[in-house]
Design an enzyme around this catalytic site. Structure first.
Site, short mmCIF file in Angstrom:
data_model
loop_
_atom_site.label_atom_id
_atom_site.label_comp_id
_atom_site.label_asym_id
_atom_site.label_seq_id
_atom_site.Cartn_x
_atom_site.Cartn_y
_atom_site.Cartn_z
N TYR A 194 -72.78 -43.44 35.57
CA TYR A 194 -71.39 -43.26 35.97
C TYR A 194 -70.71 -44.62 36.12
O TYR A 194 -69.48 -44.72 35.99
CB TYR A 194 -71.30 -42.49 37.29
CG TYR A 194 -72.22 -41.29 37.38
CD1 TYR A 194 -72.51 -40.52 36.26
CD2 TYR A 194 -72.82 -40.93 38.59
CE1 TYR A 194 -73.36 -39.43 36.34
CE2 TYR A 194 -73.67 -39.85 38.68
CZ TYR A 194 -73.94 -39.11 37.55
OH TYR A 194 -74.80 -38.04 37.63
N ASP A 212 -78.31 -36.76 37.20
CA ASP A 212 -79.13 -36.97 38.38
C ASP A 212 -78.32 -37.79 39.36
O ASP A 212 -78.06 -38.96 39.13
CB ASP A 212 -80.43 -37.69 38.01
CG ASP A 212 -81.42 -37.72 39.17
OD1 ASP A 212 -81.70 -36.65 39.73
OD2 ASP A 212 -81.91 -38.82 39.50
N GLU A 213 -77.93 -37.21 40.44
CA GLU A 213 -76.96 -37.70 41.43
C GLU A 213 -75.58 -37.23 41.01
O GLU A 213 -75.29 -36.98 39.85
CB GLU A 213 -77.00 -39.20 41.64
CG GLU A 213 -78.33 -39.72 42.14
CD GLU A 213 -78.82 -39.04 43.43
OE1 GLU A 213 -77.98 -38.49 44.18
OE2 GLU A 213 -80.03 -39.05 43.70
N GLU A 214 -74.72 -37.11 41.99
CA GLU A 214 -73.43 -36.47 41.81
C GLU A 214 -72.44 -37.37 41.05
O GLU A 214 -72.20 -38.51 41.45
CB GLU A 214 -72.84 -36.13 43.18
CG GLU A 214 -71.49 -35.45 43.13
CD GLU A 214 -70.91 -35.22 44.51
OE1 GLU A 214 -69.76 -34.77 44.59
OE2 GLU A 214 -71.62 -35.51 45.50
N THR A 237 -78.59 -32.52 39.58
CA THR A 237 -79.61 -32.55 40.63
C THR A 237 -79.25 -33.67 41.59
O THR A 237 -79.25 -34.84 41.20
CB THR A 237 -81.01 -32.80 40.03
OG1 THR A 237 -81.00 -34.00 39.25
CG2 THR A 237 -81.44 -31.63 39.14
#
Length: 267
Positions: A194, A212-214, A237
């Site tokens: 991100y 994986d992670e928001e 997740t």
């Protein structure tokens, strides 16, 4: 030592390394979620699923199995839970199954019968490399011909890892890697973060995207677009460290009340 003797020794080292890489990584993917508790002698130990040399039976993880199964019905999924419950392993395990086409007999989730294009993404370049990449591909190491490689001790079987390209400007971060599908053709996996911004998530359609992670709303929106034309899937997740963000709320029932969950925990 002659040049010829040196070449023979190097060839032998490469062959041994490849055999070890294949054996360890293959047993890891095949060993997870067994019918019954079983012993584990591998070198790579996923958190939560293995303890004291024992790998636990899949019936101990009903929430994880429910998450896999939901993939057959939903394009968007979220495994939102506390730390140390195996979220990253779940995400990497499913992605490995799709990339390789090597679905276990008990698999009730979605299947692809052809190679896929996929992304796996983390919050920063470093966490993508140290968590997502390591879980999928193992560690980074140089090889004898001067090109960097991966150990293949993650979830993706080492013998199925093909050409690897590296991201410019970030030490040891894989950009793309080809993974051999059971059809004999190649799936293509890209690693992203991100931190690279919304623009890095623009481009071609993808069958599978694992976050994986928001992610933030903009990145998540781009991921939805990338899977729209392919009728693909996106799954997340993460632990909701940012609280009730827009992404989190999009997966919660409209009448969800956190106080109700607290009361359930007291019973």
């Amino acid at each position: 030592m002659t040049d010829e003797a040196t070449d023979v020794m190097l060839d032998a080292e490469v062959a041994i390394a490849a055999r070890v890489r294949q054996d360890v990584s293959r047993s890891l993917f095949d060993a997870l979620f067994p019918d019954e508790d079983s012993t584990w002698a591998g070198q790579t130990v996923p958190d939560r699923f293995i303890e004291g040399g024992v790998i636990f039976a899949r019936r101990r993880y009903p929430a994880h199995l429910e998450f896999f199964d939901a993939g057959a019905r939903y394009r968007e999924r979220c495994f939102m839970a506390a730390n140390r419950v195996g979220k990253t392993i779940v995400g990497a395990y499913e992605l490995t199954a799709h990339l390789t086409g090597r679905y276990p007999e008990w698999w009730t989730g979605r299947r692809w019968d052809h190679p896929i294009r996929a992304w796996a993404a983390g919050r920063t370049n470093e966490t993508t490399r140290d968590i997502v990449q390591a879980t999928l591909l193992g560690d980074v190491r140089p090889v004898v011909d001067g090109h960097k490689g991966v150990t293949g001790t993650g979830l993706v079987p080492g013998a199925l890892i093909g050409e690897v390209s590296w991201k410019a400007g970030v030490a040891d971060l894989v950009d793309t890697v080809r993974v051999k599908h059971r059809t004999g053709e190649w799936s293509l996996l890209g690693l992203k973060s991100y931190q690279q911004g919304r623009g890095s998530f623009e481009g071609t359609g993808q069958q599978v995207i694992w976050c994986d992670e928001e992610p933030d709303e903009l990145v998540y929106g781009e991921c939805l677009i990338r899977t729209a034309t392919t009728q693909g899937m996106i799954y997340l997740t993460f632990t909701p460290l940012a609280g009730r963000s827009q992404v989190v709320k999009s997966f919660l029932p409209t009448d969800w009340n956190p106080a109700d969950e607290v009361e359930k925990g007291k019973r």
